[in-house]
Design a protein around this motif. Structure first.
Motif, mmCIF file in Angstrom:
data_model
loop_
_atom_site.group_PDB
_atom_site.id
_atom_site.type_symbol
_atom_site.label_atom_id
_atom_site.label_comp_id
_atom_site.label_asym_id
_atom_site.label_seq_id
_atom_site.Cartn_x
_atom_site.Cartn_y
_atom_site.Cartn_z
ATOM 1 N N GLY A 225 0.821 -1.207 -0.004
ATOM 2 C CA GLY A 225 -0.089 -0.041 0.057
ATOM 3 C C GLY A 225 0.837 1.110 0.181
ATOM 4 N N GLY A 226 0.468 2.351 -0.211
ATOM 5 C CA GLY A 226 0.779 3.707 -0.357
ATOM 6 C C GLY A 226 -0.044 4.680 -0.638
ATOM 7 N N SER A 227 0.534 5.985 -0.926
ATOM 8 C CA SER A 227 -0.228 7.129 -1.488
ATOM 9 C C SER A 227 -0.274 6.898 -2.908
ATOM 10 C CB SER A 227 0.081 8.385 -0.999
ATOM 11 O OG SER A 227 1.565 8.445 -1.537
ATOM 12 N N GLY A 255 -1.226 -2.378 -3.803
ATOM 13 C CA GLY A 255 -1.811 -1.586 -2.982
ATOM 14 C C GLY A 255 -2.656 -2.472 -2.072
ATOM 15 N N HIS A 256 -3.818 -1.785 -1.303
ATOM 16 C CA HIS A 256 -4.709 -2.358 -0.699
ATOM 17 C C HIS A 256 -6.094 -2.634 -1.586
ATOM 18 C CE1 HIS A 256 -2.180 -2.031 3.055
ATOM 19 N NE2 HIS A 256 -2.162 -0.719 2.710
ATOM 20 N N GLU A 257 -7.097 -3.081 -0.773
ATOM 21 C CA GLU A 257 -8.186 -3.283 -1.691
ATOM 22 C C GLU A 257 -8.824 -2.126 -2.020
ATOM 23 O OE1 GLU A 257 -12.284 -6.039 -1.142
ATOM 24 O OE2 GLU A 257 -10.726 -5.887 0.549
ATOM 25 N N ARG A 270 -7.445 -9.068 -10.934
ATOM 26 C CA ARG A 270 -7.231 -8.014 -9.819
ATOM 27 C C ARG A 270 -7.615 -8.692 -8.709
ATOM 28 N NH1 ARG A 270 -9.424 -4.267 -6.215
ATOM 29 N NH2 ARG A 270 -7.998 -2.992 -5.678
ATOM 30 N N ALA A 271 -6.269 -8.717 -7.882
ATOM 31 C CA ALA A 271 -6.323 -9.268 -6.414
ATOM 32 C C ALA A 271 -6.514 -7.957 -5.491
ATOM 33 C CB ALA A 271 -5.050 -10.113 -6.148
ATOM 34 N N PRO A 272 -6.973 -8.027 -4.450
ATOM 35 C CA PRO A 272 -7.116 -7.054 -3.504
ATOM 36 C C PRO A 272 -5.882 -6.586 -2.910
ATOM 37 C CG PRO A 272 -8.240 -8.878 -2.471
ATOM 38 C CD PRO A 272 -7.988 -9.024 -4.024
ATOM 39 N N THR A 273 -5.028 -7.806 -2.707
ATOM 40 C CA THR A 273 -3.904 -7.779 -1.939
ATOM 41 C C THR A 273 -2.770 -8.646 -2.534
ATOM 42 O OG1 THR A 273 -4.295 -9.348 -0.080
ATOM 43 C CG2 THR A 273 -4.979 -7.091 0.580
ATOM 44 N N PRO A 274 -1.602 -8.606 -2.202
ATOM 45 C CA PRO A 274 -0.620 -9.497 -2.796
ATOM 46 C C PRO A 274 -0.929 -10.966 -2.240
ATOM 47 C CG PRO A 274 0.557 -7.363 -2.254
ATOM 48 C CD PRO A 274 -0.885 -7.489 -1.750
ATOM 49 N N THR A 275 -1.377 -11.242 -1.071
ATOM 50 C CA THR A 275 -1.665 -12.511 -0.359
ATOM 51 C C THR A 275 -2.666 -13.051 -1.412
ATOM 52 O OG1 THR A 275 -1.043 -11.706 1.751
ATOM 53 C CG2 THR A 275 -2.178 -13.735 1.578
ATOM 54 N N GLY A 276 -3.748 -12.253 -1.782
ATOM 55 C CA GLY A 276 -5.114 -12.744 -2.413
ATOM 56 C C GLY A 276 -4.674 -13.010 -3.750
ATOM 57 N N ALA A 277 -3.405 -12.280 -4.323
ATOM 58 C CA ALA A 277 -2.876 -12.733 -5.842
ATOM 59 C C ALA A 277 -2.409 -14.049 -5.662
ATOM 60 C CB ALA A 277 -1.795 -11.916 -6.108
ATOM 61 N N ALA A 278 -1.555 -14.286 -4.679
ATOM 62 C CA ALA A 278 -1.230 -15.919 -4.563
ATOM 63 C C ALA A 278 -2.026 -16.987 -4.318
ATOM 64 C CB ALA A 278 -0.124 -15.938 -3.109
ATOM 65 N N GLU A 279 -3.343 -16.592 -3.486
ATOM 66 C CA GLU A 279 -4.635 -17.395 -3.353
ATOM 67 C C GLU A 279 -5.235 -17.613 -4.988
ATOM 68 O OE1 GLU A 279 -6.755 -15.801 -0.479
ATOM 69 O OE2 GLU A 279 -5.495 -16.063 1.221
ATOM 70 N N MET A 280 -5.119 -16.592 -5.589
ATOM 71 C CA MET A 280 -5.671 -16.739 -7.308
ATOM 72 C C MET A 280 -4.685 -17.580 -7.877
ATOM 73 S SD MET A 280 -7.114 -12.944 -7.832
ATOM 74 C CE MET A 280 -8.706 -12.254 -7.102
#
Length: 556
Positions: A225-227, A255-257, A270-280
């Motif tokens: 995440g970030g600005s 970034g975040h969701e 599109r994954a909400p988070t990097p962890t979600g991308a690994a789950e996809m």
């Protein structure tokens, strides 16, 4: 010389004499040093005005303004090519650079070294413009997106190698389904980050399948995440185009969701988070094993039930099937009966063969080959000279027939030749007669055609208006060359042309009156036969009476 005496000077002259004298260049250099020493590097916020693109030299010139003032700005060519944010007319930016002067115009300016949008509103406006431009090209279309493979063999990751993102992805992949991972390290923010991310995506796609380096089956582009400024590299056009062009299915996890970047719209998922991308990217290995065990258990149960059912059906069939003795009893009886009939049949067959062999021996004894050969030799001696004599007689008859046929052919040839000569003579005589008739007919036809042409020529000469002109008449035409048949069509002082037999004369009509036109009696042209030469058109009709207008025109 004696020293000069001091003279009194006005105050203004004394002040001017004490002030140092500057050249324009020295003063400009001093002002430049003073301004650069007082204002080194500054961050200046304002709205871009007067930007018309790069100059032919590659430099860019514009102004920064706010409600109170404006300042000139310049970006050198080398700096312009490295800018993450290119200048745009009307965009509010924060420019970082140094203040200097331009002696050629006696002005001061800022030499820009970096440029970034000012405030979240400017970032969002720029993001919206880029989004609309890329959407118009179809880079975000749903039909371009590809499905993610269910169980990829190799997972490619584009992210920073030092952040927590890569550790979260690797940890999640190890928990769900361990897969080989290829990491392409890049910077995820700052200057040059967008070019590195685009190069990483294109680099993974450039790997040939089956090569020394395995090609990933799915790509994950991830960042924490970030600005909006931190995530801006993933909104750059070069990154979005690289994601849209990727032949490998791509998952974006930026970034975040709640954070949304343009690469999320161009990616396949599109994954909400990097962890979600690994789950996809990979399924859960434990769930797969449990599902496989359940399917194996169901398969064993189904096989056992099928075997029990088949076993029961087999027992039923065995009970309904007769025993071996019952099946073989009829066959044994038929074999016994056949055995009882076989011996008498063999004996009868042997007797029949012996009788047939005895009859053949008797016939051979009565008609032995030696006896037959002796009879054939006697018959051959009986007809010893008859074939030769018959052949000679046949040849003699054939020779006589050929001689008679030759004589007949000679007579027939002579007759045919005489007939052909007579026919040729008759044809020659007929051809000569036809040639004479054709010559006479041709002469007569030419004479008739010549007479017709001469008559037509005489008729043409008699009907031509030039024959009338040769008898002293004139043809009147107006200025447009149209023949004038009535005097009422002509006006006073109108240009006309008079055509005579020997040429054309230009004339102009004079004033006429109705009384004069009515008083002039029409005169009829009389034909005068010349004695010296014959009439050029003897068959021409009599010329029409001369009108007053024609007479008046002839006077002119």
């Amino acid at each position: 010389m004696p020293p000069s005496q001091p003279t009194a000077m006005p105050p203004s002259a004394e002040a001017a004499g004490n002030a140092p004298e500057w050249s324009v260049g020295d003063l400009a250099a001093a002002l430049k040093r003073t301004l650069e020493d007082s204002f080194g590097h500054v961050r200046l916020r304002g709205e871009i005005s007067g930007f018309r693109g790069q100059h032919s030299s590659g430099h860019a010139y514009f102004s920064l303004k706010d409600g109170a003032a404006r300042i000139d700005a310049v970006i050198w060519r080398g700096t312009f090519n490295r800018l993450r944010q290119r200048p745009e007319e009307g965009l509010e930016v924060v420019a970082t650079g140094k203040i200097t002067t331009f002696a050629g115009k006696s002005s001061y300016q800022i030499v820009v070294e970096s440029l970034e949008p000012a405030g979240i509103g400017a970032w969002m406006a720029l993001l919206e413009r880029t989004k609309q431009a890329l959407a118009a090209e179809g880079l975000f279309a749903a039909e371009r997106k590809r499905p993610i493979p269910y169980l990829p063999g190799i997972v490619g990751v584009v992210t920073s190698p030092t952040g927590a993102v890569i550790r979260d992805i690797l940890h999640r992949l190890a928990d769900r389904f361990p897969r080989p991972v290829l990491v392409w390290p890049v910077r995820v923010q700052g200057e040059g980050a967008a070019a590195e991310i685009a190069a990483a995506i294109r680099g993974f796609n450039a790997i040939e399948p089956g090569g020394a380096l395995p090609r990933p089956d799915v790509l994950i582009v991830a960042r924490g995440g970030g600005s909006i400024e931190d995530l801006w590299a993933f909104n750059e056009e070069i990154v979005v185009r690289a994601a849209a062009e990727s032949r490998i299915p791509l998952i974006s996890a930026i970034g975040h969701e709640t954070d949304t970047t343009l690469i999320d719209l161009a990616a396949d998922r599109r994954a909400p988070t990097p962890t979600g991308a690994a789950e996809m990217a990979v399924p859960v290995r434990a769930e797969l094993l449990a599902a496989i065990d359940d399917l194996a258990r169901r398969q064993r149960s189904a096989v056992l039930r099928r075997l029990d059912r088949e076993r029961g059906d087999l027992r039923k069939l065995l009970r309904a099937m007769p025993g071996p003795d019952a099946l073989l009893a009829g066959k044994r009886q038929r074999l016994d009966l056949a055995e009882a009939r076989l011996m008498p049949a063999l004996a009868a067959n042997a007797r029949g063969d012996r009788e047939r062999l005895a009859r053949l021996g008797d016939r051979l004894a009565r008609r032995a080959p030696g006896v037959l050969l002796a009879g054939a030799r006697g018959d051959l001696k009986a007809i010893d000279g008859r074939p030769e004599r018959a052949l000679r007689a046949l040849l003699a008859r054939r020779a006589d027939g050929l001689d008679a046929l030759g004589r007949r052919l000679v007579v027939a040839r002579a007759t045919t030749l005489s007939r052909a000569e007579a026919t040729a003579a008759r044809a020659r005589d007929r051809l000569a007669a036809l040639d004479g008739r054709l010559s006479a007919a041709e002469a007569r036809l030419l004479e008739r055609r010549r007479d017709r042409i001469e008559r037509a020529a005489r008729l043409l000469g008699s009907l031509s208006y030039r024959a009338v002109l040769a008898r002293g008449f004139a043809l009147v035409r107006d200025a447009d060359g149209v023949p004038v048949r009535r005097a009422e069509r002509l006006a006073a002082a109108q240009a006309i042309s008079l055509e005579f037999a020997d040429g054309l004369v230009q004339a102009r009509t004079g004033p006429t009156s109705e009384t004069t036109a009515e008083a002039a009696p029409p005169r009829r042209a009389t034909r005068k036969r010349r004695s010296a030469a014959p009439d050029p058109a003897p068959e021409a009709a009599e010329a029409p009476p001369e009108t007053p207008a024609a007479a008046q025109g002839r006077l002119f």
